[in-house]
Design a protein around this motif. Sequence first.
Motif: not given
Length: 450
Positions: A179-195
């Motif tokens: 009865e708990l949430w477990t990790n599955e996946q994650k996505d990390e985002y990064s941006y250029n100088a123009n956002g």
Amino acid sequence: MNKTITLTIVMLFATTLVFSQYTKLQNINNPSNQEIEGLLKEFGLVGNHSNISTTIIKTNGSFKSILDEFQKLDSTVSQNWDDSTGGYNNNSKSEYTYDGNGNTFQKMDSNWDENTLQWVPSFYMGYTWDANGILINIYGSEWDATGNEWLPVEKTECVYDSNGMLVLVGFFIWDAINELWTNEQKDEYSYNANGKLDIKINYEWESTNEEWLPNKKNKYSYDVNENLVEDLIYSWSVAGNEWLAFDYIEFTYGANGKIVQEMRFNWVEGTGQWQPYFKIGYTYDADDNIEEYIVYLGQGQWNAMFKQDFSYDNSFSFSDLILPFNSDDMFFYHMILSSHSYYWDSSLNDWGLSSASSYHYSGQQLTHIPESLENELLVYPNPANKDIRIDFIGTEAQQLIITDLSGKTVIEISDLFSSRVIDISRLENGIYILKAQTKRGIKTTKIMKH
């Protein structure tokens, strides 16, 4: 929220599956409608586009006067074409509800039961927004027909930087035993100088060593008009401890700035070249709504395999509508009424009708009541018909009150611990307001008794 994220997610979320599906595409000769539909779903070309877009961005960016009435999308109904009867049969339905700000509150999926001739619930998604209308969490539950209740299955959490840019999306699955949430996946985002979105890296959770392992990476490129033109996809090589390019997507735009073609390639080690294998062509009407798109497979030559067309009521624009997806970078700007799907029938050398979807609306006035739900209060499953579990993260609650929409108290509990299971089976079906008095103030959310 940057528009590029929406476009990328809506159009490309299935590319994480492209590499594994390429072998299937190569091995299919004259694929059946069922095989094609399965591939399209895995590529994300049919199915729940809206789920992905609302995972990333605010549903609506601006609102009319508080007294103006909007047309809200209440449901979409999908029906399959039956050649033997020359008519449609019900297949699936999605129903949407919204909060006072027009943000999607929940999405309920049902399937048609041919035996009982009734809609049977299948999957539920509940959305949590902050006071600024930024999406924080999505909870997914499956319907358990045996227990006649919703069971938690998955959860998505979005994290933003100080500028409101999405930097992390976490995906969790529910461990019913513990009865708990477990990790599955994650996505990390990064941006250029123009956002603009520059890189997205996907990680998978390795439970044995309890660590995140790199899985896939997307590198995005743009033209001078900041249109997305390339998506280079890498997979992580454990043996080489490096990123290896394996898939590539190229976008072409017309004079009006609308995308007219999406071409997908895979990397062939033997030739050291990119090989095209999949493309989509888009056409638009005079109001810049997508009129149709056609999907082709490249098996020595381009073979059409799937087509979908759309109809609209152009008297309603996006500013008149409340929708479970965002207007930015979408393929239509008016009230969508219906769509039809076709598969190419090589024996007839013509398109064969496969299915149709209808979109149903009703009026709603926005109240502009801010949502005060925060991460400190989690309620699941929601909706529920028997028990709900309430978790207080980083705080404790002294009192909990559940009221109906008229303000009448229907449940009141004191002396709460860090989590609590509450029986709501005696309540009438409908929406209720849950208020928890914590050390950090009153936390409020909505629950649905189903």
